[in-house]
Design an enzyme around this catalytic site. Structure first.
Site, PDB file in Angstrom:
ATOM      1  N   ASP A   1       0.992  -1.132   0.120  1.00  0.00           N
ATOM      2  CA  ASP A   1      -0.014  -0.031  -0.232  1.00  0.00           C
ATOM      3  C   ASP A   1       1.025   1.186  -0.084  1.00  0.00           C
ATOM      4  O   ASP A   1       1.997   1.073   0.448  1.00  0.00           O
ATOM      5  CB  ASP A   1      -0.994  -0.003   1.291  1.00  0.00           C
TER       6      ASP A   1
ATOM      7  N   CYS B   1     -15.197  -0.938  -5.076  1.00  0.00           N
ATOM      8  CA  CYS B   1     -16.604  -0.976  -4.363  1.00  0.00           C
ATOM      9  C   CYS B   1     -17.147   0.289  -5.076  1.00  0.00           C
ATOM     10  O   CYS B   1     -17.872   1.098  -4.334  1.00  0.00           O
ATOM     11  CB  CYS B   1     -16.272  -0.505  -3.087  1.00  0.00           C
TER      12      CYS B   1
ATOM     13  N   ASP C   1      -7.680  -4.530  -5.513  1.00  0.00           N
ATOM     14  CA  ASP C   1      -8.915  -3.845  -5.085  1.00  0.00           C
ATOM     15  C   ASP C   1      -8.359  -2.281  -5.037  1.00  0.00           C
ATOM     16  O   ASP C   1      -8.064  -1.561  -4.063  1.00  0.00           O
ATOM     17  CB  ASP C   1      -9.122  -4.418  -3.589  1.00  0.00           C
TER      18      ASP C   1
END
Length: 402
Positions: A255, A353, A300
């Site tokens: 990340d 999402c 993601d």
């Protein structure tokens, strides 16, 4: 109906003033307000949280019913909260702040708003236009209505430590009701403070929406593989991957924010995860060093978050067209660059999402048509919609490399 207390309304008004006046995040502001008075019981805290979110969710609609002006003073917020409580079936006390309501006039404005989708569902006009352009009028209308409902709470049993059946029994002994919704998922039917339970502290479960739970299984990981979660964040999906890998093999979580990876390390310890290593992405060299190393890659990616408006209703007031344009560009850069980490014969999941095709299907199609996508094929894709599956909006796709 719960009895209304001035201190509760005051707490809601304070939170709303900061959310809309100071651009604070709703979840953090609600947590701050709740922590400010330790004397409040669980029912009091639940009331304040529920109705703060209720006003945030229907902010534009409630403003219209109140007359259209933006709340500025304490009295304005009390009026807005009062209109919300009336819509929820509460009978308002004869307090000074509620004394001049004309309920017939309020009802007339409410009925007027029902005919206009952007007002009815309380969303900015520009975002309503984007949704209709992307999904079509009928699908957008039903999706938007579902996104404006209260979100259910789902758990994922940590199979490194328990089974869903065992977890349901442990939670039931604490007065928390659940029912199965997927292989390792449980829907919470009777709410309490989940994070205060022994089961949570022992790492028996994570709070994770049903739709989000579909990303890790879609990657089809196996024990012993090298698996990379390249946009790991605080690591909910990394923890799921570790469980599916049975702690065997190598799980690398990446990340750009090191503080999120530090949080993941704490969660991993609680979950009993032992095959995880974290690496902050400090430069492009981090990705280049992993070129051709992954059997499986989870992307993601950052997105608009439109699929999770039910749990982050303030996001619709913070979003902008410029932000969506920037995040779409970032998604393209990530899938183009990060896909190189997958070895021949390996698989990649691209997930968001969001429910917007420009962030989902269009990104996959553009990748497959690009030089970076040469040798890749699409095996599976699915868009989860709140009005269909009943949970968050979410997109998941699986691609395989020759």
């Amino acid at each position: 109906m719960d009895r209304l207390y001035p201190a509760h309304i005051e707490a809601i008004a304070e939170a709303l003033s900061n959310i809309f006046g100071e651009n604070k995040y709703a979840d953090r502001e609600i947590a701050r307000v709740l922590q400010a008075d330790k004397r409040r019981g669980s029912k009091d805290r639940a009331f304040i949280a529920e109705h703060t979110y209720g006003v945030v969710r229907n902010y534009r609609l409630l403003r219209h019913v109140m007359g259209g002006s933006k709340p500025k003073k304490r009295e304005d917020w009390w009026r807005l909260i009062g209109i919300h409580l009336l819509s929820e079936g509460y009978e308002l006390p004869e307090w000074r702040e509620f004394g001049d309501f004309d309920e017939e006039e309020l009802k007339s404005r409410w009925d007027e708003a029902k005919a206009i989708r952007a007002l009815r569902e309380s969303i900015p006009d520009w975002l309503d236009k984007v949704g209709e352009e992307q999904l079509g009028e009928e699908l957008w209308t039903s999706t938007l209505a579902a996104l404006n409902e209260q979100a259910p709470v789902a758990l994922r049993a940590n199979t490194l430590k328990t089974t869903p059946e065992e977890l349901a029994g442990v939670l039931a002994s604490d007065g928390i009701g659940t029912e199965p919704i997927s292989a390792n998922g449980l829907l919470v039917t009777e709410r309490k403070n989940l994070f205060a339970t022994k089961a949570f502290k022992q790492g028996l479960f994570e709070v994770q929406d049903f739709s989000s739970q579909q990303a890790a299984p879609t990657l089809e990981v196996e024990p012993g593989q090298t698996v990379i979660d390249a946009c790991a964040g605080a690591g909910g999906k990394s923890l799921h991957l570790a469980a599916l890998m049975q702690n065997k093999g190598r799980l690398i979580s990446l990340d750009i924010h090191e503080w999120k990876l530090n949080e993941l390390k704490k969660r991993a310890r609680r979950n009993g995860v032992s095959n995880l290593e974290t690496r902050p992405i400090t430069s492009t060299k981090v990705i280049k060093r992993l070129s051709g190393k992954a059997d499986r890659l989870l992307l993601d990616v950052p997105c608009s978050g439109l699929g999770v408006l039910r749990r982050n209703p303030d996001a619709k007031w913070k979003l902008s067209q410029d932000f969506i344009d920037r995040v779409v560009k970032e998604q393209t850069e990530i899938i183009t660059s990060y896909s190189r980490m997958v070895k021949p014969g390996g698989k990649m999941v691209y997930a968001t999402c969001s429910i917007l095709p420009q962030e989902n299907d269009a990104q996959v199609d553009a990748f497959l048509a690009s030089p970076a996508g040469e040798g890749w094929t699409l095996e599976h894709k699915h868009t989860f919609l709140p009005q269909v599956e009943g949970f968050d909006g979410f997109f998941v796709s699986r691609l395989v490399k020759e």
